[in-house]
Design an enzyme around this catalytic site. Structure first.
Site, PDB file in Angstrom:
ATOM      1  N   ASP A  50       0.831  -1.202   0.000  1.00  0.00           N
ATOM      2  CA  ASP A  50       0.000   0.000   0.000  1.00  0.00           C
ATOM      3  C   ASP A  50       0.864   1.249   0.000  1.00  0.00           C
ATOM      4  O   ASP A  50       1.542   1.549   0.982  1.00  0.00           O
ATOM      5  CB  ASP A  50      -0.892   0.020   1.260  1.00  0.00           C
ATOM      6  CG  ASP A  50      -1.754   1.270   1.326  1.00  0.00           C
ATOM      7  OD1 ASP A  50      -2.833   1.252   0.720  1.00  0.00           O
ATOM      8  OD2 ASP A  50      -1.340   2.263   1.959  1.00  0.00           O
ATOM      9  N   LYS A  84      -2.774   5.931  -4.231  1.00  0.00           N
ATOM     10  CA  LYS A  84      -3.867   6.858  -3.922  1.00  0.00           C
ATOM     11  C   LYS A  84      -3.617   8.210  -4.574  1.00  0.00           C
ATOM     12  O   LYS A  84      -2.464   8.665  -4.628  1.00  0.00           O
ATOM     13  CB  LYS A  84      -3.972   7.063  -2.390  1.00  0.00           C
ATOM     14  CG  LYS A  84      -3.829   5.784  -1.588  1.00  0.00           C
ATOM     15  CD  LYS A  84      -4.011   5.983  -0.099  1.00  0.00           C
ATOM     16  CE  LYS A  84      -3.639   4.721   0.666  1.00  0.00           C
ATOM     17  NZ  LYS A  84      -2.200   4.626   1.006  1.00  0.00           N
ATOM     18  N   HIS A 117      -7.553   9.608  -1.690  1.00  0.00           N
ATOM     19  CA  HIS A 117      -6.857   9.570  -0.401  1.00  0.00           C
ATOM     20  C   HIS A 117      -7.665  10.227   0.725  1.00  0.00           C
ATOM     21  O   HIS A 117      -7.750   9.689   1.832  1.00  0.00           O
ATOM     22  CB  HIS A 117      -5.484  10.246  -0.545  1.00  0.00           C
ATOM     23  CG  HIS A 117      -4.460   9.759   0.412  1.00  0.00           C
ATOM     24  ND1 HIS A 117      -3.128   9.664   0.100  1.00  0.00           N
ATOM     25  CD2 HIS A 117      -4.557   9.333   1.705  1.00  0.00           C
ATOM     26  CE1 HIS A 117      -2.461   9.205   1.151  1.00  0.00           C
ATOM     27  NE2 HIS A 117      -3.302   9.007   2.143  1.00  0.00           N
TER      28      HIS A 117
HETATM   29  N1  LIG Z   1      -5.077   6.312   3.809  1.00  0.00           N
HETATM   30  C1  LIG Z   1      -4.472   7.042   4.699  1.00  0.00           C
HETATM   31  O1  LIG Z   1      -4.795   8.209   4.929  1.00  0.00           O
HETATM   32  C2  LIG Z   1      -3.342   6.428   5.490  1.00  0.00           C
HETATM   33  C3  LIG Z   1      -2.825   7.106   6.607  1.00  0.00           C
HETATM   34  C4  LIG Z   1      -1.797   6.510   7.337  1.00  0.00           C
HETATM   35  C5  LIG Z   1      -1.321   5.272   6.945  1.00  0.00           C
HETATM   36  N2  LIG Z   1      -1.830   4.630   5.829  1.00  0.00           N
HETATM   37  C6  LIG Z   1      -1.306   3.313   5.392  1.00  0.00           C
HETATM   38  O2  LIG Z   1      -1.386   2.394   6.470  1.00  0.00           O
HETATM   39  C7  LIG Z   1      -0.083   1.854   6.724  1.00  0.00           C
HETATM   40  C8  LIG Z   1       0.084   1.500   8.184  1.00  0.00           C
HETATM   41  O3  LIG Z   1      -0.098   2.620   9.007  1.00  0.00           O
HETATM   42  P1  LIG Z   1       1.110   3.406   9.736  1.00  0.00           P
HETATM   43  O4  LIG Z   1       2.367   3.226   8.991  1.00  0.00           O
HETATM   44  O5  LIG Z   1       0.619   4.789   9.951  1.00  0.00           O
HETATM   45  O6  LIG Z   1       1.186   2.756  11.189  1.00  0.00           O
HETATM   46  P2  LIG Z   1       1.200   1.283  11.839  1.00  0.00           P
HETATM   47  O7  LIG Z   1       1.328   0.246  10.789  1.00  0.00           O
HETATM   48  O8  LIG Z   1       0.062   1.238  12.781  1.00  0.00           O
HETATM   49  O9  LIG Z   1       2.505   1.351  12.723  1.00  0.00           O
HETATM   50  C9  LIG Z   1       3.773   1.456  12.154  1.00  0.00           C
HETATM   51  C10 LIG Z   1       4.782   1.716  13.281  1.00  0.00           C
HETATM   52  O10 LIG Z   1       4.820   0.595  14.172  1.00  0.00           O
HETATM   53  C11 LIG Z   1       6.117   0.007  14.160  1.00  0.00           C
HETATM   54  N3  LIG Z   1       5.908  -1.447  14.121  1.00  0.00           N
HETATM   55  C12 LIG Z   1       5.493  -2.198  13.083  1.00  0.00           C
HETATM   56  N4  LIG Z   1       5.360  -3.484  13.424  1.00  0.00           N
HETATM   57  C13 LIG Z   1       5.715  -3.564  14.725  1.00  0.00           C
HETATM   58  C14 LIG Z   1       5.805  -4.630  15.649  1.00  0.00           C
HETATM   59  N5  LIG Z   1       5.486  -5.876  15.287  1.00  0.00           N
HETATM   60  N6  LIG Z   1       6.203  -4.363  16.919  1.00  0.00           N
HETATM   61  C15 LIG Z   1       6.526  -3.104  17.285  1.00  0.00           C
HETATM   62  N7  LIG Z   1       6.457  -2.041  16.450  1.00  0.00           N
HETATM   63  C16 LIG Z   1       6.061  -2.269  15.183  1.00  0.00           C
HETATM   64  C17 LIG Z   1       6.812   0.529  12.920  1.00  0.00           C
HETATM   65  O11 LIG Z   1       8.201   0.678  13.136  1.00  0.00           O
HETATM   66  P3  LIG Z   1       9.362  -0.020  12.233  1.00  0.00           P
HETATM   67  O12 LIG Z   1       9.134   0.333  10.789  1.00  0.00           O
HETATM   68  O13 LIG Z   1      10.577   0.559  12.805  1.00  0.00           O
HETATM   69  O14 LIG Z   1       9.233  -1.502  12.477  1.00  0.00           O
HETATM   70  C18 LIG Z   1       6.168   1.903  12.768  1.00  0.00           C
HETATM   71  O15 LIG Z   1       6.810   2.845  13.632  1.00  0.00           O
HETATM   72  C19 LIG Z   1       0.830   2.965   6.241  1.00  0.00           C
HETATM   73  O16 LIG Z   1       2.170   2.560   6.117  1.00  0.00           O
HETATM   74  C20 LIG Z   1       0.155   3.371   4.965  1.00  0.00           C
HETATM   75  O17 LIG Z   1       0.432   2.439   3.927  1.00  0.00           O
HETATM   76  C21 LIG Z   1      -2.832   5.206   5.109  1.00  0.00           C
END
Ligand SMILES: NC(=O)c1ccc[n+]([C@@H]2O[C@H](COP(=O)([O-])OP(=O)(O)OC[C@H]3O[C@@H](n4cnc5c(N)ncnc54)[C@H](OP(=O)(O)O)[C@@H]3O)[C@@H](O)[C@H]2O)c1
Length: 281
Positions: A50, A84, A117
């Site tokens: 994604d 997006k 988005h």
């Molecule tokens: N549509 C939208 O508006 C929107 C907004 C935000 C995000 N998104 C999408 O959703 C995806 C996921 O959301 P996100 O990146 O905001 O946050 P998330 O996946 O909830 O959390 C990511 C964070 O958690 C850490 N992490 C991951 N796996 C872990 C584990 N098993 N144990 C401990 N820490 C862990 C990662 O660090 P490390 O990388 O250091 O492991 C990173 O700091 C995004 O990457 C993006 O593709 C979409």
């Protein structure tokens, strides 16, 4: 219904299948770290990634996909790639052009899923018309929205020829989105969770800790398993190999109905990201 394998899929309302689990790449810059993260995920069995134009990293995601295809024998058709359209490009012609730009950066000739988005007032309906055109022309396999509340979905569907297949929203145990999930289920729109791990802010939660200990699993794994058992597509982000592996090791345990209910009760309607009814970008 409950997925048993990392490559299990949900079937969108147009018949296209989408993996329950994908890799998120928000806040990862173009470069080798990202290329390696995406390749590691594919090697570990992930089939979905994604990204978004605004992440500024479509080139590295594309490079990783090309390398994975040429090095591992995986085919493009086995992968599910989402991007997006950003707010500045919402409009009929602008959105069509933005799609071409994303494809060019990714080095692909189609996307599996293209999303609006954010629901920018006065703009998302024209953008939706553009997504419908791309879909009807067979340029994209599925189209959807992101950060849409129920009233945004109702508004866009009033004039839509094609119903959104996916709504990607912030969703985690402190923001369980029950009403939106119910509405999307009734309308055949697949819910997808962004920030499923609340960007790392849930990893000390005592209720989740207790459930995780019972299963000898991590809190991240319990949260992601809770997504799967609720029929929510989930896209945790990590660039670390051990966490990419950890976040996909979800298929050797099952939460009990009582554990799912306890996690449901954690909801506080608390966001880490912007409010879709009140944002200014
Ligand atoms: N549509 C939208 O508006 C929107 C907004 C935000 C995000 N998104 C999408 O959703 C995806 C996921 O959301 P996100 O990146 O905001 O946050 P998330 O996946 O909830 O959390 C990511 C964070 O958690 C850490 N992490 C991951 N796996 C872990 C584990 N098993 N144990 C401990 N820490 C862990 C990662 O660090 P490390 O990388 O250091 O492991 C990173 O700091 C995004 O990457 C993006 O593709 C979409």
């Amino acid at each position: 219904m409950i997925s048993k394998h990392i490559q299990d899929t949900t079937t969108l309302h147009n018949g296209v299948t989408m993996p329950w689990l994908g890799l998120g790449v928000f806040q990862v810059a173009e470069g080798e770290e990202l290329v390696q993260a995406v390749k590691t995920a594919i090697k570990q069995g992930y089939r979905s990634v994604d990204t978004a134009a605004i992440y500024g990293n479509e080139q590295s995601v594309g490079q990783a996909i090309q390398e994975a295809i040429s090095e591992s024998g995986i085919t493009r058709e086995e992968l599910f790639v989402t991007s997006k359209v950003w707010n500045a490009d919402l409009g009929y012609e602008a959105t069509l052009a933005a799609y071409e730009t994303s494809l060019a950066k990714l080095g692909l000739d189609y996307l599996d899923l293209y999303l609006i988005h954010w629901p920018v007032q006065g703009k998302y309906k024209e953008a939706w018309r553009a997504l419908e055109t791309l879909y009807k022309e067979g340029r994209v396999r599925a189209i959807g929205v992101s950060n849409f509340q129920i009233h945004h979905l109702e508004d866009v569907m009033k004039d839509a020829a094609v119903k959104p297949m996916v709504n990607q929203v912030e969703l985690h145990p402190l923001l369980s989105q029950q009403e939106l999930r119910r509405y999307c289920a009734e309308h055949g729109i697949q819910i997808e969770a962004w920030s499923p791990l609340m960007q790392g802010q849930l990893l000390e939660n005592p209720v989740l800790r207790e459930i995780a200990d019972t299963h000898h699993k991590s809190i991240a794994q319990v949260i992601l398993r809770w997504d799967l058992q609720h029929g929510i597509v989930t896209i945790p982000k990590s660039t670390k190999e051990h966490r990419i592996i950890e976040n996909a090791s979800l298929f050797d345990f099952e939460l009990t109905a009582d554990e799912v209910a306890r996690i449901d009760q954690l909801n506080q309607s608390l966001r880490v990201g912007p409010d879709p009814d009140n944002f200014d970008f």
